[in-house]
Design a protein around this motif. Structure first.
Motif, short mmCIF file in Angstrom:
data_model
loop_
_atom_site.label_atom_id
_atom_site.label_comp_id
_atom_site.label_asym_id
_atom_site.label_seq_id
_atom_site.Cartn_x
_atom_site.Cartn_y
_atom_site.Cartn_z
N PHE A 34 93.85 -36.49 -11.73
CA PHE A 34 92.85 -36.32 -12.78
C PHE A 34 93.26 -37.11 -14.03
CE2 PHE A 34 90.58 -33.82 -16.12
CZ PHE A 34 89.30 -34.09 -15.69
N GLY A 35 94.57 -37.12 -14.31
CA GLY A 35 95.06 -37.91 -15.45
C GLY A 35 94.75 -39.38 -15.28
N ARG A 36 94.97 -39.88 -14.06
CA ARG A 36 94.68 -41.30 -13.78
C ARG A 36 93.21 -41.58 -14.03
NH1 ARG A 36 98.57 -41.35 -10.10
NH2 ARG A 36 97.33 -40.13 -8.66
N GLU B 26 98.43 -42.96 -18.34
CA GLU B 26 99.48 -43.65 -17.58
C GLU B 26 100.79 -42.92 -17.83
OE1 GLU B 26 99.34 -46.94 -16.21
OE2 GLU B 26 97.24 -47.41 -16.69
N CYS B 27 101.48 -42.59 -16.73
CA CYS B 27 102.81 -41.99 -16.89
C CYS B 27 103.76 -43.01 -17.49
CB CYS B 27 103.37 -41.56 -15.54
SG CYS B 27 102.83 -39.95 -15.02
N ASP B 28 104.70 -42.54 -18.29
CA ASP B 28 105.75 -43.41 -18.84
C ASP B 28 106.50 -44.05 -17.66
OD1 ASP B 28 108.14 -44.37 -19.84
OD2 ASP B 28 108.32 -42.77 -21.33
N PRO B 29 106.55 -45.40 -17.61
CA PRO B 29 107.20 -46.06 -16.46
C PRO B 29 108.68 -45.72 -16.32
CG PRO B 29 106.45 -47.67 -18.10
CD PRO B 29 105.98 -46.33 -18.57
N SER B 30 109.29 -45.17 -17.38
CA SER B 30 110.71 -44.79 -17.25
C SER B 30 110.88 -43.56 -16.34
CB SER B 30 111.32 -44.53 -18.62
OG SER B 30 110.82 -43.33 -19.14
N LEU B 31 109.80 -42.87 -16.03
CA LEU B 31 109.89 -41.71 -15.13
C LEU B 31 109.83 -42.20 -13.67
CD1 LEU B 31 107.47 -39.29 -17.04
CD2 LEU B 31 109.96 -39.39 -17.19
N ALA B 32 110.88 -42.93 -13.30
CA ALA B 32 110.87 -43.65 -12.02
C ALA B 32 110.85 -42.71 -10.82
CB ALA B 32 112.09 -44.56 -11.95
N ASN B 33 111.51 -41.54 -10.93
CA ASN B 33 111.54 -40.63 -9.78
C ASN B 33 110.16 -40.02 -9.53
OD1 ASN B 33 114.46 -40.84 -9.54
ND2 ASN B 33 114.49 -39.66 -11.45
N LEU B 34 109.51 -39.69 -10.63
CA LEU B 34 108.16 -39.12 -10.51
C LEU B 34 107.20 -40.17 -9.95
CD1 LEU B 34 106.30 -36.71 -11.07
CD2 LEU B 34 105.94 -37.62 -13.37
N GLU B 35 107.37 -41.39 -10.43
CA GLU B 35 106.49 -42.46 -9.94
C GLU B 35 106.69 -42.69 -8.43
OE1 GLU B 35 107.10 -46.46 -11.12
OE2 GLU B 35 105.01 -46.98 -10.62
N ARG B 36 107.96 -42.66 -8.00
CA ARG B 36 108.25 -42.83 -6.57
C ARG B 36 107.58 -41.71 -5.77
NH1 ARG B 36 111.16 -39.77 -3.79
NH2 ARG B 36 112.39 -38.94 -5.50
N TRP B 37 107.73 -40.46 -6.24
CA TRP B 37 107.10 -39.34 -5.53
C TRP B 37 105.57 -39.52 -5.49
CZ3 TRP B 37 103.31 -36.25 -7.53
CH2 TRP B 37 102.86 -35.22 -6.67
N ARG C 221 95.42 -39.68 0.90
CA ARG C 221 94.58 -40.78 0.39
C ARG C 221 93.10 -40.45 0.61
NH1 ARG C 221 97.27 -45.43 2.64
NH2 ARG C 221 95.76 -45.37 4.31
N GLU C 222 92.82 -39.92 1.79
CA GLU C 222 91.42 -39.60 2.11
C GLU C 222 90.90 -38.47 1.20
OE1 GLU C 222 89.02 -37.91 5.89
OE2 GLU C 222 90.84 -39.05 6.31
N ALA C 223 91.73 -37.45 1.00
CA ALA C 223 91.28 -36.32 0.15
C ALA C 223 91.07 -36.77 -1.29
CB ALA C 223 92.30 -35.19 0.21
N LEU C 224 91.89 -37.73 -1.73
CA LEU C 224 91.78 -38.18 -3.12
C LEU C 224 90.74 -39.28 -3.30
CD1 LEU C 224 95.50 -38.25 -4.34
CD2 LEU C 224 93.78 -36.49 -4.75
N ALA C 225 90.32 -39.89 -2.20
CA ALA C 225 89.40 -41.03 -2.32
C ALA C 225 88.12 -40.61 -3.02
CB ALA C 225 89.07 -41.58 -0.94
N SER C 226 87.64 -39.40 -2.71
CA SER C 226 86.40 -38.96 -3.31
C SER C 226 86.57 -38.70 -4.80
CB SER C 226 85.91 -37.69 -2.61
OG SER C 226 86.90 -36.70 -2.69
N VAL C 227 87.83 -38.50 -5.23
CA VAL C 227 88.07 -38.32 -6.66
C VAL C 227 88.09 -39.68 -7.34
CG1 VAL C 227 89.66 -37.38 -8.38
CG2 VAL C 227 89.47 -36.29 -6.14
N SER C 228 88.75 -40.66 -6.66
CA SER C 228 88.93 -41.96 -7.30
C SER C 228 87.61 -42.68 -7.54
CB SER C 228 89.84 -42.85 -6.45
OG SER C 228 90.94 -42.10 -6.04
N ILE C 229 86.61 -42.46 -6.65
CA ILE C 229 85.36 -43.20 -6.84
C ILE C 229 84.74 -42.93 -8.20
CG2 ILE C 229 84.69 -43.46 -4.41
CD1 ILE C 229 82.81 -41.05 -4.83
N TRP C 230 85.10 -41.79 -8.78
CA TRP C 230 84.55 -41.48 -10.10
C TRP C 230 85.19 -42.32 -11.19
CZ3 TRP C 230 80.38 -38.37 -10.74
CH2 TRP C 230 80.02 -37.63 -9.61
N ALA C 231 86.35 -42.87 -10.86
CA ALA C 231 87.07 -43.61 -11.89
C ALA C 231 86.57 -45.04 -12.02
CB ALA C 231 88.56 -43.60 -11.57
N THR C 232 85.74 -45.48 -11.10
CA THR C 232 85.32 -46.88 -11.14
C THR C 232 84.08 -47.04 -12.03
OG1 THR C 232 83.98 -46.56 -9.18
CG2 THR C 232 86.20 -47.38 -8.85
#
Ligand SMILES: N[C@@H](CCC(=O)N[C@@H](CS)C(=O)NCC(=O)O)C(=O)O
Length: 216
Positions: free
Chosen positions: A176-178, A183-194, A205-216
């Motif tokens: 939802f933040g995205r 944008e997460c602070d890029p220094s949070l490398a472990n969180l970004e990896r997860w 990916r499939e479950a979130l795809a329907s969320v992402s379409i709203w971001a376009t």
């Protein structure tokens, strides 16, 4: 059972990720998804108000026609009915630790991110509020850094080697933040990896795809 949800909202997304994790693990949970269009105000309709006095989603409608209107108890109820694969832990201490991390993911990440998005670029058209955005960011910064530190040991999931409800809540919040341009602070490398590896799993990916379409 029926799940009343919205594509853009993090709390229903939490349950939809939970259902995706259960399904990929072999649980067959019969569920009909019913879209509530928050932007059209359908959550405030008389029909939905009967389901949920607070006029929000998610709502889980049970087979007897009654409702659960909070996301965590809804997941815990489903878990009681379909315990395998376990997304809440098997022993008392595992369950406490997983629930603790799920609560931290909700109160320190998902909720402040939702406040941040709604006070900067609200999909529901709420008025921007720099004060609320600033206070949300303060809570959020600590929450994100907590998870970054937790993930330092390279674990695949928030609670170890298996996905849990804590991953679902954290992923729903970050997604939802995205959507809201956070944008997460890029220094949070472990969180970004997860985050990257969690989202790369096809069912997620499939479950979130329907969320992402709203971001376009
Ligand atoms: N504590 C509730 C929160 C539910 C909630 O805040 N839902 C939001 C979407 S994430 C909603 O329906 N908002 C619509 C509105 O407030 O009009 C839960 O965990 O399910």
């Amino acid at each position: 059972m029926k799940l009343y949800y919205s594509h853009i909202a993090p709390n229903p997304t939490k349950i939809r990720l939970y259902l995706a994790e259960k399904a990929i693990g072999g649980a067959q949970i019969p569920m009909t998804e019913v879209l509530i269009d928050l932007r059209a105000g359908e959550q405030n309709s008389p029909d939905h108000t009967v389901r949920n006095y607070f006029q929000s989603v998610p709502v889980l409608e049970l087979d007897d026609g009654s409702y659960l209107i909070e996301s965590l108890p809804a997941m815990e109820y489903l878990e009681e009915l379909y315990p395998m694969p376990s997304l809440v832990g098997r022993t008392a201490i595992e369950r406490a630790r997983i629930r603790q991390l799920e609560r931290i993911a909700e109160t320190r990440v998902l909720n402040p991110l939702a406040r941040f998005v709604h006070s900067t670029r609200s999909p529901l058209g709420l008025h921007p509020s720099p004060e609320i955005a600033e206070s949300a960011l303060k809570t959020l910064t600590k929450g994100l850094s907590f998870f970054d530190q937790l993930l330092t040991d390279g674990r695949q999931f928030v609670t170890g080697e298996q996905p849990s409800i804590a991953d679902c809540t954290l992923a729903a919040g970050l997604n939802f933040g995205r959507y809201g341009g956070f944008e997460c602070d890029p220094s949070l490398a472990n969180l970004e990896r997860w985050d990257r590896s969690y989202r790369a799993r096809p069912h997620v990916r499939e479950a979130l795809a329907s969320v992402s379409i709203w971001a376009t």
